[in-house]
Design a protein around this motif. Structure first.
Motif, PDB file in Angstrom:
ATOM      1  N   ALA A 221       2.753  -5.043   1.892  1.00  0.00           N
ATOM      2  CA  ALA A 221       1.682  -4.534   1.039  1.00  0.00           C
ATOM      3  C   ALA A 221       0.528  -3.990   1.867  1.00  0.00           C
ATOM      4  O   ALA A 221      -0.045  -2.943   1.531  1.00  0.00           O
ATOM      5  N   ILE A 222       0.177  -4.680   2.955  1.00  0.00           N
ATOM      6  CA  ILE A 222      -0.905  -4.194   3.817  1.00  0.00           C
ATOM      7  C   ILE A 222      -0.533  -2.850   4.418  1.00  0.00           C
ATOM      8  O   ILE A 222      -1.356  -1.933   4.487  1.00  0.00           O
ATOM      9  N   THR A 225      -1.088  -0.086   1.896  1.00  0.00           N
ATOM     10  CA  THR A 225      -2.388   0.001   1.227  1.00  0.00           C
ATOM     11  C   THR A 225      -2.913   1.427   1.168  1.00  0.00           C
ATOM     12  O   THR A 225      -3.380   1.902   0.118  1.00  0.00           O
ATOM     13  N   HIS A 229      -3.544   3.541  -2.292  1.00  0.00           N
ATOM     14  CA  HIS A 229      -4.868   4.074  -2.639  1.00  0.00           C
ATOM     15  C   HIS A 229      -4.797   5.580  -2.848  1.00  0.00           C
ATOM     16  O   HIS A 229      -5.418   6.123  -3.787  1.00  0.00           O
TER      17      HIS A 229
END
Length: 501
Positions: A221-222, A225, A229
């Motif tokens: 997930a990081i 990111t 976005h």
């Protein structure tokens, strides 16, 4: 007294070293051959490659139809090399497949329990089989998101397998980072989680503790990111495009068509080669016969998903590429354990015909004719088409070039530096945006001045829009399609061609 495990004797060590040398020789030899043939090849970039190149000129965390890693990679390579020729745009492709072969060899040699087969030998055959898969051969002569995804997805599977054997937070973190990179190359990298879930169903040994699962998910997930976005700030354009490709949007009634599934299976025979496809299907039907049954988990889910999708809508053969890593490894290991080396060699030799034929075709692409046009026509004639359009623009002394056609726009942007600096725009859409160019380079509403509008459609507007050119398409990517035409548009005519449903 505890008995120490037997150490391998000198002959076993020598045999392992021999197969390791063979593995590196095969990988380096085939990769070097492909790079050489890329340098000698005469094919041009096709429209997706041109678009990926353009992404590299405008680094971002996402793009209209794909995540960003391929754009970053091409941008870095062309910046370092100082060249944007087809060779340098495609240069990463054979290297990435070579790296993937190294990882798969290690997966087979170290991670798989290859009882009855020398581990180093299995690594050699897995690597060689992967490098000769038809989809790998094609993917080594064009640059695609599958190719960029391959080493990261293979690396994630390998580190996950090691994590199962020796659990550690570090291995879980590396696995998550690699999954994130695979997804930044192509969203199909998310299949990793389906592979892991299916493996846990197949074997209790593959059921990780929640701590390690959480580390993998958080690390992934990081990594995602920035792209998440970007999608949020761009109306989830990439996800919308992906869903549209899979026919998940539109609200039309679902029509089941078995013939499409037959076409899908033919496509898989081209992706893996007929022998490996038959072997994989046999092992799906009789999983207990598999050398390592859990290997089925690393390909079967993708085949089921895409195969089911094929009943509902057209699918591309390469949509199962993420499954080819596990499918290839599973088939090779099973053939080795069965002692079917002749079949294995025959399968690799059959696939290897394309490994030799395709590079030769790229040397004389205009001479390999099928149905009255070059077999590789999609890789030809694009520079000529762009040159004709720019010449017409110079003659008409227009202020900009305009088109709604993604293929024409890709050609114009890629060859613009070689043909002057005439601004290039896409016709904007008043509804759902159809492609990257309309999203990023729409004609400004305040634009004024004469414009050369290029289209393969028959233009119907009320303004006086003289047709000033029809372009030659013989022998290139546009042959067989309506010939592109150039219309001269005055400023007052622009609103009539800039809005589309």
């Amino acid at each position: 007294m505890t008995r120490l495990p037997d150490l391998p004797n000198a002959s076993v060590i020598a045999d392992q070293a021999k197969w390791t040398r063979y593995t590196w020789f095969a990988i380096l030899g085939i990769t070097a051959f492909r790079i050489l043939m890329l340098a000698l090849g005469k094919t041009e970039l096709y429209l997706d490659e041109e678009q990926y190149w353009l992404w590299g000129q405008y680094p971002d965390f996402g793009y209209f139809s794909k995540p960003p890693l391929i754009g970053w990679l091409i941008g870095a390579v062309t910046a370092i090399s100082g060249s944007d020729t087809p060779f340098w745009v495609r240069f990463p492709a054979p290297l990435l497949h070579g790296i993937t072969a190294v990882i798969l060899a290690h997966w087979a040699r170290i991670s798989l329990q290859t009882d009855g087969v020398d581990a180093s030998e299995s690594g050699f055959w897995v690597a060689l089989a992967y490098l000769t898969l038809p989809i790998t051969t094609v993917g080594s002569f064009v640059i695609s998101t599958d190719t960029v995804m391959a080493p990261f997805l293979a690396g994630a599977i390998f580190t996950y397998w090691r994590l199962i054997s020796i659990p550690s937070v570090t291995r879980a973190l590396i696995t998550g980072v690699l999954v994130g990179l695979a997804m930044l190359a192509k969203y199909a990298g998310v299949y990793f989680f389906l592979f892991a879930l299916t493996a846990a169903v197949f074997s209790p040994r593959f059921r990780l503790s929640p701590k390690y699962v959480a580390v993998i998910i958080v690390a992934t997930a990081i990594m995602m990111t920035g792209n998440i976005h970007w999608n949020y700030t761009h109306e989830f354009a990439t996800l919308d495009h992906t869903a549209g490709n899979a026919s998940w949007l539109g609200g039309d009634a679902v029509e089941i068509e078995p013939l499409r599934f037959v076409e899908f299976m033919i496509g898989q025979a081209i992706v893996l080669g007929p022998v490996f496809l038959f072997t994989v299907l046999y092992l799906y039907a009789r999983p207990r016969k598999a050398a390592t049954p859990v290997l089925i988990a690393f390909s079967l889910p993708v085949f089921l998903i895409v195969g089911t999708q094929s009943f509902l809508a057209d699918v591309n053969a390469n949509w199962t590429f993420s499954a080819s890593l596990g499918a290839n490894t599973m088939a090779v290991i099973w053939l080795l354990r069965r002692g079917a080396r002749r079949i294995l060699v025959g399968a690799i030799a059959l696939n290897g015909l394309l490994l030799l034929a395709l590079p030769i075709m790229t040397l004389v692409p205009e001479k390999i004719i099928l149905n009255d046009k070059p077999l590789l026509s999609r890789y030809l004639g694009r520079s000529d088409m762009a040159g004709q359009i720019f010449a017409a623009a110079d003659k008409a002394e227009v202020a900009a070039l305009l088109s709604e056609d993604r293929s024409i726009l890709a050609d114009l942007f890629f060859y613009s530096d070689r043909n002057g600096n005439t601004p290039i725009f896409s016709t904007p859409y008043d509804g759902r945006v159809r492609h990257y160019f309309a999203q990023t380079f729409p004609l400004p509403t305040t634009f004024s001045g004469p414009v050369l509008f290029i289209s393969r459609k028959n233009l119907e507007i009320k303004c006086n829009t003289p047709l000033i050119a029809t372009f030659d398409t013989i022998g290139g990517a546009y042959q067989g399609w309506p010939a592109p035409k150039a219309y001269l548009l005055a400023s007052e005519c622009l609103p009539e061609v800039t809005l589309h449903d």
